[in-house]
Scaffold this active site. Structure first.
Site, PDB file in Angstrom:
ATOM      1  N   GLU A 189       0.420 -14.334  14.004  1.00 32.60           N
ATOM      2  CA  GLU A 189       0.730 -13.201  14.891  1.00 32.60           C
ATOM      3  C   GLU A 189       2.171 -13.303  15.389  1.00 32.60           C
ATOM      4  O   GLU A 189       2.631 -14.387  15.762  1.00 32.60           O
ATOM      5  CB  GLU A 189      -0.248 -13.163  16.069  1.00 32.60           C
ATOM      6  CG  GLU A 189      -1.577 -12.581  15.643  1.00 32.60           C
ATOM      7  CD  GLU A 189      -2.629 -12.609  16.729  1.00 32.60           C
ATOM      8  OE1 GLU A 189      -2.294 -12.835  17.891  1.00 32.60           O
ATOM      9  OE2 GLU A 189      -3.807 -12.399  16.379  1.00 32.60           O
ATOM     10  N   ARG A 244      -3.076  -4.009  -2.121  1.00 30.48           N
ATOM     11  CA  ARG A 244      -3.505  -3.034  -1.118  1.00 30.48           C
ATOM     12  C   ARG A 244      -2.780  -3.367   0.173  1.00 30.48           C
ATOM     13  O   ARG A 244      -2.914  -4.483   0.685  1.00 30.48           O
ATOM     14  CB  ARG A 244      -5.015  -3.128  -0.882  1.00 30.48           C
ATOM     15  CG  ARG A 244      -5.853  -2.760  -2.080  1.00 30.48           C
ATOM     16  CD  ARG A 244      -5.634  -1.335  -2.517  1.00 30.48           C
ATOM     17  NE  ARG A 244      -6.319  -0.409  -1.667  1.00 30.48           N
ATOM     18  CZ  ARG A 244      -7.450   0.217  -2.000  1.00 30.48           C
ATOM     19  NH1 ARG A 244      -8.010  -0.002  -3.168  1.00 30.48           N
ATOM     20  NH2 ARG A 244      -8.008   1.067  -1.166  1.00 30.48           N
ATOM     21  N   ASP A 287       5.798  10.123   4.501  1.00 29.82           N
ATOM     22  CA  ASP A 287       4.764   9.225   3.954  1.00 29.82           C
ATOM     23  C   ASP A 287       4.855   9.349   2.437  1.00 29.82           C
ATOM     24  O   ASP A 287       4.423  10.347   1.853  1.00 29.82           O
ATOM     25  CB  ASP A 287       3.394   9.665   4.477  1.00 29.82           C
ATOM     26  CG  ASP A 287       2.255   8.832   3.902  1.00 29.82           C
ATOM     27  OD1 ASP A 287       2.492   8.083   2.928  1.00 29.82           O
ATOM     28  OD2 ASP A 287       1.126   8.933   4.412  1.00 29.82           O
ATOM     29  N   LYS A 326      -0.127   1.963  -5.084  1.00 30.09           N
ATOM     30  CA  LYS A 326      -0.311   3.149  -5.943  1.00 30.09           C
ATOM     31  C   LYS A 326       0.719   3.076  -7.075  1.00 30.09           C
ATOM     32  O   LYS A 326       0.613   2.203  -7.922  1.00 30.09           O
ATOM     33  CB  LYS A 326      -0.209   4.414  -5.092  1.00 30.09           C
ATOM     34  CG  LYS A 326      -1.327   4.469  -4.035  1.00 30.09           C
ATOM     35  CD  LYS A 326      -1.324   5.763  -3.262  1.00 30.09           C
ATOM     36  CE  LYS A 326      -2.498   5.831  -2.306  1.00 30.09           C
ATOM     37  NZ  LYS A 326      -2.164   5.384  -0.952  1.00 30.09           N
TER      38      LYS A 326
HETATM   39  N1  DSN Z   1      -7.159   7.385  -0.477  1.00 34.70           N
HETATM   40  C1  DSN Z   1      -5.795   7.541  -0.913  1.00 34.70           C
HETATM   41  C2  DSN Z   1      -5.701   8.518  -2.001  1.00 34.70           C
HETATM   42  O1  DSN Z   1      -6.577   8.512  -2.841  1.00 34.70           O
HETATM   43  O2  DSN Z   1      -4.763   9.292  -2.067  1.00 34.70           O
HETATM   44  C3  DSN Z   1      -4.903   7.849   0.191  1.00 34.70           C
HETATM   45  O3  DSN Z   1      -5.188   7.018   1.260  1.00 34.70           O
END
Ligand code: DSN
Length: 402
Positions: A45, A224, A189, A218
């Site tokens: 922390e 993650r 975002d 992504k």
């Molecule tokens: N759940 C993600 C998506 O599929 O776009 C975004 O948080």
């Protein structure tokens, strides 16, 4: 239940199906090794040099390396690499910049925004007064004139831009100009398109927007988790809002994996990968349209495609279920102006980052479009489903997950 066996089962499921879920990817083994490393044993922390626990000399170096990699990749003045995921990152930004009940603008979920951009079921809309904007129903494109109009009427303290199911390039600079006109902060975002921005294929919002959030799993193909980038003058506020504001100890194993992912994203190989993602998405969209399937906004500039199933006799849920039977994993999705429920909407969201990681290219995208077309037109035909499943099996064997 034997969890080890279930993990093996999931490994087989991933190997034997093709994920066209726009937010998924296959993280390389070096990332998975960091996530499963001894770093998860440590509590830290605080921030490097200012921890509430001893024994953090190694963790401090790792977190500093991740911060430096994030700043370098996106040209940011400050990086916080502790957010557990995208929603906590966005909530931390709200916590840093807003007072409860302040007015905020965000993109509506039904038009491609994220839950945490002010959807009614999200904590974001319970704590703040969100005004939702969307796309032009005719073109499927963001209508910046309308966004400016709303901003002038509602005078938000923050405008959130970025999306989760919007297939087109976003003009972050335009958002920043609108925000300045009404003296609002602007948050971008970029969770979905961060990899494309890192590769220089999309406008980088870092220099225009006060704060940028992104997940790392992504198009960035990391673990993650999420990061927050901001201008120097907001650094202290953002850090305090993450810890102790809404989080406890950082997940050091994930921080290490984020550092590796952010470093990897500077390589030539990653840039080629990102370029191929866009080529593949465009090829898939064009091939679907050639099969007579309606693609929202008429195409894509990104990694994702929004399919409008309403002209066909199938709903989003039915299509998702039928496609899963043949080994194509997708998610049902609302389309702009959808009158159906999010549980069974009129569309599908298709994304190619994971298939591109497996090595698939335009030819495979055309093949996939043909197979998807057969399934959505004859979802109940056992003959069709069997035939398509065999073809998917062949593709999975040829394009392995490494
Ligand atoms: N759940 C993600 C998506 O599929 O776009 C975004 O948080």
């Amino acid at each position: 239940m034997d969890i080890a066996r279930l993990i093996k089962a999931e490994e087989r499921r991933q190997a034997n199906t093709i994920s066209l879920i726009a937010s998924e990817n296959y993280a390389p083994s070096v990332i998975r090794a960091a996530v499963g490393s001894v770093l998860m044993n440590k509590y830290s922390e605080g921030y490097p040099g200012k921890r509430y626990y001893g024994g953090n000399e190694v963790v401090d170096k790792i977190e500093q390396a991740a911060q430096a990699a994030a700043r370098k990749l996106f040209g940011a003045e400050h990086a916080n690499v502790q957010p557990y995921s995208g929603t906590p990152a966005n909530l931390a930004v709200y916590n840093a910049l807003l007072d409860i009940d302040d007015t905020v603008m965000g993109m509506s979920l039904a038009h491609g925004g994220h839950l945490s951009h002010g959807h009614k079921v999200s904590f974001s809309s319970k704590a703040y007064k969100f005004v939702q904007y969307g796309v032009d129903p005719k073109t499927g494109l963001l209508d910046y004139g309308e966004i400016r109009k709303l901003a002038r009427i509602f005078k938000p303290k923050l405008i959130v831009c970025g999306a989760t199911a919007y297939p087109r390039a976003i003009d972050f600079k335009k958002f920043a100009v609108i925000a300045r006109e009404v003296e609002a902060y602007v948050l971008a975002d970029i969770s979905h398109i961060a990899g494309l921005i890192a590769a220089g294929l999309h406008q980088n919002p870092t220099k225009y927007c006060d704060v940028v959030t992104t997940t790392t799993h992504k198009t960035l193909r990391g673990p993650r988790g999420a990061i927050i980038l901001c201008k120097k003058e907001l650094a202290a506020k953002i850090d305090k809002a993450v810890f102790p504001g809404i989080q406890g100890g950082p997940h050091n194993n994930i921080t290490a994996a984020k550092a590796i992912c952010l470093q990897n994203a500077t390589t030539v190989a990653f840039k080629q990968y990102a370029r191929q993602i866009i080529k593949n998405a465009k090829a898939l969209a064009a091939a679907l349209e050639a099969e007579g399937i309606k693609v929202c906004s008429g195409g894509t500039d990104t990694h994702l495609i929004l399919v409008d199933l309403s002209p066909l006799k199938i709903t989003g849920q039915e299509a998702e279920t039928a496609l899963e039977k043949v080994g194509i994993v997708v998610n049902k999705n609302m389309i702009p102006g959808d009158i159906r429920s999010p549980l069974d909407p009129s569309g599908l969201r298709l994304g190619v980052p994971a298939a591109t990681t497996r090595g698939m290219r335009e030819a495979e995208m055309r093949k996939l479009a043909g197979l998807i077309n057969q399934v959505v037109r004859q979802p109940k035909s056992k003959v069709v489903l069997e035939r398509v499943k065999k073809e998917i099996g062949k593709l999975c064997k040829k394009f392995l997950i490494k």
